[in-house]
Design a protein around this motif. Structure first.
Motif, PDB file in Angstrom:
ATOM      1  N   VAL A 168      -5.884  12.630  -4.162  1.00  0.00           N
ATOM      2  CA  VAL A 168      -6.501  11.618  -3.297  1.00  0.00           C
ATOM      3  C   VAL A 168      -6.285  12.007  -1.838  1.00  0.00           C
ATOM      4  O   VAL A 168      -5.153  12.219  -1.405  1.00  0.00           O
ATOM      5  CB  VAL A 168      -5.903  10.222  -3.566  1.00  0.00           C
ATOM      6  CG1 VAL A 168      -6.492   9.198  -2.609  1.00  0.00           C
ATOM      7  CG2 VAL A 168      -6.133   9.814  -5.009  1.00  0.00           C
ATOM      8  N   GLU A 169      -7.395  12.114  -1.100  1.00  0.00           N
ATOM      9  CA  GLU A 169      -7.320  12.480   0.311  1.00  0.00           C
ATOM     10  C   GLU A 169      -8.084  11.514   1.202  1.00  0.00           C
ATOM     11  O   GLU A 169      -8.170  11.712   2.398  1.00  0.00           O
ATOM     12  CB  GLU A 169      -7.873  13.896   0.500  1.00  0.00           C
ATOM     13  CG  GLU A 169      -7.072  14.947  -0.235  1.00  0.00           C
ATOM     14  CD  GLU A 169      -7.679  16.322  -0.157  1.00  0.00           C
ATOM     15  OE1 GLU A 169      -8.857  16.442   0.255  1.00  0.00           O
ATOM     16  OE2 GLU A 169      -6.978  17.286  -0.503  1.00  0.00           O
ATOM     17  N   SER A 170      -8.648  10.471   0.612  1.00  0.00           N
ATOM     18  CA  SER A 170      -9.460   9.523   1.368  1.00  0.00           C
ATOM     19  C   SER A 170      -8.862   8.122   1.273  1.00  0.00           C
ATOM     20  O   SER A 170      -8.266   7.768   0.256  1.00  0.00           O
ATOM     21  CB  SER A 170     -10.882   9.518   0.816  1.00  0.00           C
ATOM     22  OG  SER A 170     -11.670   8.568   1.487  1.00  0.00           O
ATOM     23  N   GLU A 171      -9.050   7.346   2.336  1.00  0.00           N
ATOM     24  CA  GLU A 171      -8.554   5.969   2.335  1.00  0.00           C
ATOM     25  C   GLU A 171      -9.560   4.981   1.760  1.00  0.00           C
ATOM     26  O   GLU A 171      -9.242   3.809   1.592  1.00  0.00           O
ATOM     27  CB  GLU A 171      -8.171   5.558   3.751  1.00  0.00           C
ATOM     28  CG  GLU A 171      -6.983   6.320   4.281  1.00  0.00           C
ATOM     29  CD  GLU A 171      -6.587   5.887   5.674  1.00  0.00           C
ATOM     30  OE1 GLU A 171      -7.282   5.055   6.288  1.00  0.00           O
ATOM     31  OE2 GLU A 171      -5.571   6.404   6.153  1.00  0.00           O
ATOM     32  N   HIS A 172     -10.779   5.445   1.480  1.00  0.00           N
ATOM     33  CA  HIS A 172     -11.798   4.574   0.890  1.00  0.00           C
ATOM     34  C   HIS A 172     -12.515   5.328  -0.224  1.00  0.00           C
ATOM     35  O   HIS A 172     -13.015   6.428  -0.017  1.00  0.00           O
ATOM     36  CB  HIS A 172     -12.815   4.101   1.922  1.00  0.00           C
ATOM     37  CG  HIS A 172     -13.770   3.099   1.364  1.00  0.00           C
ATOM     38  ND1 HIS A 172     -13.471   1.756   1.288  1.00  0.00           N
ATOM     39  CD2 HIS A 172     -14.984   3.243   0.814  1.00  0.00           C
ATOM     40  CE1 HIS A 172     -14.490   1.123   0.725  1.00  0.00           C
ATOM     41  NE2 HIS A 172     -15.423   2.011   0.427  1.00  0.00           N
ATOM     42  N   VAL A 173     -12.548   4.720  -1.407  1.00  0.00           N
ATOM     43  CA  VAL A 173     -13.156   5.321  -2.593  1.00  0.00           C
ATOM     44  C   VAL A 173     -14.142   4.315  -3.178  1.00  0.00           C
ATOM     45  O   VAL A 173     -13.838   3.121  -3.265  1.00  0.00           O
ATOM     46  CB  VAL A 173     -12.066   5.659  -3.640  1.00  0.00           C
ATOM     47  CG1 VAL A 173     -12.672   6.159  -4.925  1.00  0.00           C
ATOM     48  CG2 VAL A 173     -11.083   6.675  -3.079  1.00  0.00           C
ATOM     49  N   THR A 174     -15.302   4.804  -3.562  1.00  0.00           N
ATOM     50  CA  THR A 174     -16.290   3.968  -4.236  1.00  0.00           C
ATOM     51  C   THR A 174     -16.351   4.395  -5.694  1.00  0.00           C
ATOM     52  O   THR A 174     -16.387   5.583  -5.997  1.00  0.00           O
ATOM     53  CB  THR A 174     -17.683   4.131  -3.599  1.00  0.00           C
ATOM     54  OG1 THR A 174     -17.595   3.769  -2.214  1.00  0.00           O
ATOM     55  CG2 THR A 174     -18.706   3.242  -4.286  1.00  0.00           C
ATOM     56  N   VAL A 175     -16.360   3.417  -6.591  1.00  0.00           N
ATOM     57  CA  VAL A 175     -16.432   3.692  -8.025  1.00  0.00           C
ATOM     58  C   VAL A 175     -17.706   3.065  -8.561  1.00  0.00           C
ATOM     59  O   VAL A 175     -17.965   1.874  -8.352  1.00  0.00           O
ATOM     60  CB  VAL A 175     -15.193   3.128  -8.759  1.00  0.00           C
ATOM     61  CG1 VAL A 175     -15.320   3.334 -10.258  1.00  0.00           C
ATOM     62  CG2 VAL A 175     -13.922   3.772  -8.231  1.00  0.00           C
ATOM     63  N   LEU A 176     -18.510   3.888  -9.247  1.00  0.00           N
ATOM     64  CA  LEU A 176     -19.741   3.414  -9.880  1.00  0.00           C
ATOM     65  C   LEU A 176     -19.582   3.458 -11.387  1.00  0.00           C
ATOM     66  O   LEU A 176     -19.244   4.510 -11.944  1.00  0.00           O
ATOM     67  CB  LEU A 176     -20.924   4.299  -9.495  1.00  0.00           C
ATOM     68  CG  LEU A 176     -21.321   4.310  -8.026  1.00  0.00           C
ATOM     69  CD1 LEU A 176     -22.447   5.309  -7.810  1.00  0.00           C
ATOM     70  CD2 LEU A 176     -21.744   2.935  -7.577  1.00  0.00           C
ATOM     71  N   ARG A 177     -19.819   2.322 -12.034  1.00  0.00           N
ATOM     72  CA  ARG A 177     -19.771   2.292 -13.506  1.00  0.00           C
ATOM     73  C   ARG A 177     -21.006   2.983 -14.057  1.00  0.00           C
ATOM     74  O   ARG A 177     -22.121   2.717 -13.634  1.00  0.00           O
ATOM     75  CB  ARG A 177     -19.740   0.862 -14.024  1.00  0.00           C
ATOM     76  CG  ARG A 177     -18.377   0.272 -14.027  1.00  0.00           C
ATOM     77  CD  ARG A 177     -18.450  -1.030 -14.844  1.00  0.00           C
ATOM     78  NE  ARG A 177     -17.193  -1.711 -14.835  1.00  0.00           N
ATOM     79  CZ  ARG A 177     -16.274  -1.550 -15.789  1.00  0.00           C
ATOM     80  NH1 ARG A 177     -16.500  -0.762 -16.792  1.00  0.00           N
ATOM     81  NH2 ARG A 177     -15.144  -2.219 -15.721  1.00  0.00           N
ATOM     82  N   LEU A 178     -20.791   3.854 -15.034  1.00  0.00           N
ATOM     83  CA  LEU A 178     -21.893   4.523 -15.700  1.00  0.00           C
ATOM     84  C   LEU A 178     -22.288   3.786 -16.967  1.00  0.00           C
ATOM     85  O   LEU A 178     -23.417   3.874 -17.414  1.00  0.00           O
ATOM     86  CB  LEU A 178     -21.498   5.971 -16.048  1.00  0.00           C
ATOM     87  CG  LEU A 178     -21.054   6.817 -14.864  1.00  0.00           C
ATOM     88  CD1 LEU A 178     -20.561   8.168 -15.351  1.00  0.00           C
ATOM     89  CD2 LEU A 178     -22.171   6.965 -13.863  1.00  0.00           C
ATOM     90  N   VAL A 180     -10.220   0.811  -3.116  1.00  0.00           N
ATOM     91  CA  VAL A 180     -11.059   1.227  -4.238  1.00  0.00           C
ATOM     92  C   VAL A 180     -12.107   0.143  -4.435  1.00  0.00           C
ATOM     93  O   VAL A 180     -11.796  -0.963  -4.856  1.00  0.00           O
ATOM     94  CB  VAL A 180     -10.227   1.440  -5.520  1.00  0.00           C
ATOM     95  CG1 VAL A 180     -11.126   1.853  -6.678  1.00  0.00           C
ATOM     96  CG2 VAL A 180      -9.136   2.472  -5.294  1.00  0.00           C
ATOM     97  N   ASP A 181     -13.344   0.474  -4.111  1.00  0.00           N
ATOM     98  CA  ASP A 181     -14.461  -0.465  -4.213  1.00  0.00           C
ATOM     99  C   ASP A 181     -15.231  -0.171  -5.491  1.00  0.00           C
ATOM    100  O   ASP A 181     -15.940   0.826  -5.581  1.00  0.00           O
ATOM    101  CB  ASP A 181     -15.371  -0.315  -2.990  1.00  0.00           C
ATOM    102  CG  ASP A 181     -16.577  -1.228  -3.030  1.00  0.00           C
ATOM    103  OD1 ASP A 181     -16.552  -2.221  -3.793  1.00  0.00           O
ATOM    104  OD2 ASP A 181     -17.537  -0.963  -2.287  1.00  0.00           O
ATOM    105  N   VAL A 182     -15.052  -1.029  -6.510  1.00  0.00           N
ATOM    106  CA  VAL A 182     -15.799  -0.896  -7.757  1.00  0.00           C
ATOM    107  C   VAL A 182     -17.102  -1.656  -7.540  1.00  0.00           C
ATOM    108  O   VAL A 182     -17.120  -2.889  -7.491  1.00  0.00           O
ATOM    109  CB  VAL A 182     -15.012  -1.460  -8.958  1.00  0.00           C
ATOM    110  CG1 VAL A 182     -15.797  -1.254 -10.243  1.00  0.00           C
ATOM    111  CG2 VAL A 182     -13.632  -0.807  -9.052  1.00  0.00           C
ATOM    112  N   LYS A 183     -18.197  -0.922  -7.349  1.00  0.00           N
ATOM    113  CA  LYS A 183     -19.486  -1.523  -6.985  1.00  0.00           C
ATOM    114  C   LYS A 183     -19.910  -2.597  -7.979  1.00  0.00           C
ATOM    115  O   LYS A 183     -19.871  -2.389  -9.189  1.00  0.00           O
ATOM    116  CB  LYS A 183     -20.573  -0.453  -6.887  1.00  0.00           C
ATOM    117  CG  LYS A 183     -20.508   0.337  -5.621  1.00  0.00           C
ATOM    118  CD  LYS A 183     -20.698  -0.581  -4.444  1.00  0.00           C
ATOM    119  CE  LYS A 183     -20.646   0.153  -3.146  1.00  0.00           C
ATOM    120  NZ  LYS A 183     -20.539  -0.696  -2.009  1.00  0.00           N
ATOM    121  N   GLY A 184     -20.289  -3.741  -7.432  1.00  0.00           N
ATOM    122  CA  GLY A 184     -20.745  -4.859  -8.256  1.00  0.00           C
ATOM    123  C   GLY A 184     -19.618  -5.651  -8.882  1.00  0.00           C
ATOM    124  O   GLY A 184     -19.868  -6.589  -9.625  1.00  0.00           O
TER     125      GLY A 184
END
Length: 78
Positions: free
Chosen positions: A64-74, A5-9
């Motif tokens: 969840v079906e993916s091994e890589h997820v990107t999370v963008l804070r709004l 889980v990549d929380v951008k920034g």
């Protein structure tokens, strides 16, 4: 399955789905982790972020079906 889980920034988290409390239900009735469950694991609310898989937004109640997820804070405090 392990999910990145990549929380951008911010941070990147490695989560083992076997240890996540699941709230979704698969077609066969089995309980499965959802993207909302992943957000809970990294202390984020679905109201303040968008979850992306392969650059496309996914509903937080989807399994969840993916091994890589990107999370963008709004929303970011300040």
């Amino acid at each position: 399955m392990r999910v990145t889980v990549d929380v951008k920034g911010e941070d990147t988290h490695e989560i083992d789905l076997e240890t996540v409390s699941a709230s979704g239900t698969a077609a066969d009735g089995e309980t499965v982790p959802t993207y909302r469950d992943l957000l809970r694991e990294v202390d984020l609310s679905p109201h303040e972020v968008s979850v992306l898989v392969d650059g496309r937004p996914v509903p937080e109640d989807q399994p969840v079906e993916s091994e890589h997820v990107t999370v963008l804070r709004l929303i970011k405090g300040g």
